[in-house]
Design a protein around this motif. Structure first.
Motif, short mmCIF file in Angstrom:
data_model
loop_
_atom_site.label_atom_id
_atom_site.label_comp_id
_atom_site.label_asym_id
_atom_site.label_seq_id
_atom_site.Cartn_x
_atom_site.Cartn_y
_atom_site.Cartn_z
N UNK A 14 45.92 40.62 33.82
CA UNK A 14 45.25 41.92 33.92
C UNK A 14 43.73 41.70 33.96
N UNK A 15 43.04 42.66 34.58
CA UNK A 15 41.58 42.68 34.47
C UNK A 15 41.25 43.52 33.25
N UNK A 16 40.43 42.97 32.39
CA UNK A 16 40.10 43.73 31.17
C UNK A 16 38.69 43.35 30.75
N UNK A 17 37.79 44.32 30.76
CA UNK A 17 36.41 44.03 30.36
C UNK A 17 36.17 44.62 28.99
N UNK A 18 35.73 43.76 28.07
CA UNK A 18 35.44 44.24 26.72
C UNK A 18 33.94 44.20 26.41
N UNK A 19 33.16 43.55 27.29
CA UNK A 19 31.70 43.55 27.17
C UNK A 19 31.15 43.72 28.58
N UNK A 20 29.85 43.83 28.70
CA UNK A 20 29.29 43.73 30.04
C UNK A 20 29.49 42.30 30.52
N UNK A 21 29.34 42.07 31.82
CA UNK A 21 29.55 40.74 32.39
C UNK A 21 28.22 40.23 32.95
N UNK A 22 27.68 39.11 32.48
CA UNK A 22 28.21 38.26 31.41
C UNK A 22 27.98 38.90 30.03
N UNK A 23 28.87 38.57 29.10
CA UNK A 23 28.76 39.08 27.74
C UNK A 23 27.81 38.26 26.89
N UNK A 53 44.63 31.27 34.06
CA UNK A 53 45.99 31.05 34.53
C UNK A 53 46.36 32.13 35.52
N UNK A 54 47.25 31.79 36.48
CA UNK A 54 47.65 32.76 37.50
C UNK A 54 46.44 33.22 38.28
N UNK A 55 46.17 34.54 38.25
CA UNK A 55 45.02 35.07 38.97
C UNK A 55 43.93 35.55 38.04
N UNK A 56 43.90 35.00 36.82
CA UNK A 56 42.96 35.52 35.82
C UNK A 56 42.14 34.40 35.18
N UNK A 57 40.86 34.72 34.95
CA UNK A 57 39.96 33.84 34.19
C UNK A 57 39.55 34.62 32.94
N UNK A 58 39.75 34.03 31.77
CA UNK A 58 39.35 34.68 30.52
C UNK A 58 38.07 34.03 30.04
N UNK A 59 37.05 34.84 29.76
CA UNK A 59 35.77 34.24 29.38
C UNK A 59 35.61 34.20 27.85
N UNK A 60 34.53 33.61 27.41
CA UNK A 60 34.33 33.38 25.98
C UNK A 60 34.05 34.68 25.22
N UNK A 61 33.80 35.76 25.95
CA UNK A 61 33.61 37.05 25.29
C UNK A 61 34.90 37.86 25.25
N UNK A 62 35.98 37.29 25.78
CA UNK A 62 37.26 38.00 25.78
C UNK A 62 37.49 38.86 27.02
N UNK A 63 36.61 38.76 28.01
CA UNK A 63 36.82 39.50 29.26
C UNK A 63 37.84 38.75 30.13
N UNK A 64 38.70 39.52 30.79
CA UNK A 64 39.65 38.92 31.75
C UNK A 64 39.21 39.30 33.15
#
Ligand SMILES: Cc1ncc(COP(=O)(O)O)c(C=O)c1O
Length: 448
Positions: A14-23, A53-64
């Protein structure tokens, strides 16, 4: 939401933003990067990765983020693909390096056997393994020169073959790849590419090829040409697909003139364009083929594969390198190739094209800044222009890319003029993710 199991923990698709990008955490790391990493190392999106994994990159701020870049056409099988992870883990626990030239191991041989199977043509083939794409290209040139006893290498406008000294000479674009790095290697000659969007209207592939041959014959001399080196679909040059008939004409000219046809399939290979290799679309069988990127699911491995008699022309010790065909990278490649075969990832690339191209064309209808929609398989691009012209608009490409990044969609830009937006999703990306990614791309055009 589906999960994709990787070596570590499931990555929810899933795409999921929990902070601005970049966080904030990425920004902190960016500061450290800026302080310590050489400025010359480029950066597309300063988001630091924790897992993928798959089609998603998870960043160190928890954004997918939705991955539409595959690390520049590398993780065709997806990041941390389970079978690749398992193969790597097994190999890394057994041994990490002996140097194949000192005490060999089976994995290297098995990769060469697979390369003989999956590359175009049913003639006898041999391979040599290296680390990076540029290294493979350098070695293909060495082999071609040695096998033919000739020196001239013919390359094309908009070509990209790497950043080492010889490959800089082979690469077309000055900034950022060549500026200030000369002198470059000699005996490299550049001729026009078939670029349907920018060529004069109606010029056929055969005519574009003739234009190149006229230059080669008048300025180089056919008898001096060791090889013609070409990307069957240009990568960094902006996903330029030559007009039909161009590649076959070049291959035929090479055969007729005792030159070798080298296909640089470093970006197009390993199912990316809907076949194992892009040359297959027109039934072209290269004498030598360079591969890297998609071959090993993200581990550094590259290869030159070619006609056995050509590959064997070089004396013992003339090819190689300490790490070339590292056992861990070979294990990854074997698992990658098996995954591509079992999961029909070439078919997956064709399915992505079938869904994506009509949507990109519909987008083109709604705006006057998309001059061209092109590509093949899961290697697709839109070329941006000033309204109603063919004048490149690099600034707009940058703004659209940044708008996508801010919404958590990783897209790339390329092209001699920097005005091409490129989509290179992993071939395992779930439909709902690239559907959402395309929606965000369309929104970016609507708002900019
Ligand atoms: C067609 C092509 N050839 C060669 C290279 C160089 O590969 P590497 O970056 O692994 O040296 C690239 C990399 O983008 C490429 O796309």
């Amino acid at each position: 939401m589906t999960d994709v199991l990787t070596g570590r923990e499931p990555v929810t698709q899933e795409r999921r933003l929990v902070t601005e990008v970049p966080g904030p955490r990425s920004r902190e790391l960016l500061e450290r990067r800026t302080a310590t990493v050489a400025a010359g190392v480029g950066l597309t999106l300063p988001v630091f990765v924790e897992r993928a994994g798959g089609g998603v990159i998870v960043d160190v701020d928890g954004n997918s983020l939705i991955d539409m870049g595959s690390g520049i056409a590398v993780v065709n099988v997806g990041n941390a693909a389970p079978r690749v992870v398992a193969a790597v883990q097994e190999q890394v626990a057994a041994f990490t390096h002996t140097c194949f030239m000192v005490t060999p191991y089976e994995g290297y041989v098995a990769v060469c056997e697979e390369l003989a199977r999956v590359t175009p043509g049913d003639h006898a083939k041999k391979s040599a393994l290296f680390n990076s794409g540029a290294e493979a290209v350098e070695n293909a040139v060495k082999i071609a020169r040695h096998a033919t006893g000739r020196q001239a290498i013919v390359v094309f406008d908009h070509a990209y073959h790497g950043r080492t000294n010889l490959t800089m000479a082979l690469t077309a674009k000055n900034m950022p790849y060549k500026q200030g790095f000369g002198p470059f290697a000699g005996e490299v000659y550049r001729v026009p590419m078939s670029y349907p969007f920018r060529d004069e209207a109606g010029i056929t592939g055969a005519q574009a090829a003739r234009r190149a041959f006229d230059l080669i014959e008048s300025q180089v001399g056919a008898a001096n040409v060791a090889a013609v080196l070409i990307e069957p679909v240009q990568g960094e040059g902006g996903f330029v697909v030559p007009a039909e008939g161009f590649l076959p004409a070049i291959a035929e000219w090479c055969t007729g003139n005792g030159a070798l046809f080298i296909a640089d399939e470093i970006q197009t290979g390993f199912c990316r364009t809907g076949d194992w290799f892009a040359c297959e679309a027109e039934g072209v069988v290269p004498d030598l083929i360079t591969t890297a990127k998609g071959i090993a699911g993200g581990l550094p491995l590259s290869a030159v594969t070619g006609r056995a008699e050509v590959m064997d022309a070089v004396h013992g010790g003339g090819l190689g390198g300490t790490y070339g065909g590292n056992p861990v990278a070979c294990a990854a490649a074997l698992a990658t190739i098996q995954t591509m075969r079992d999961e029909d990832l070439a078919g997956a690339a064709r399915a992505i094209e079938a869904t994506m191209v009509p949507r990109l064309r519909a987008l083109q209808q709604r705006t006057d800044v998309i001059g061209d929609v092109r590509g093949r398989g899961a290697m697709l691009a839109v070329e941006l222009v000033r309204p109603g012209t063919t004048e490149p608009d690099a600034d707009l490409a940058g703004r659209i890319a940044r708008a996508c990044h801010a919404q958590g969609v990783v897209v790339l830009t390329a092209g001699t003029f920097g005005n091409v937006l490129c989509l290179l999703p992993p071939l395992v990306i779930p439909d709902h993710l690239f559907d959402e990614g395309l929606g965000i791309l369309a929104d970016a055009f609507a708002t900019l």
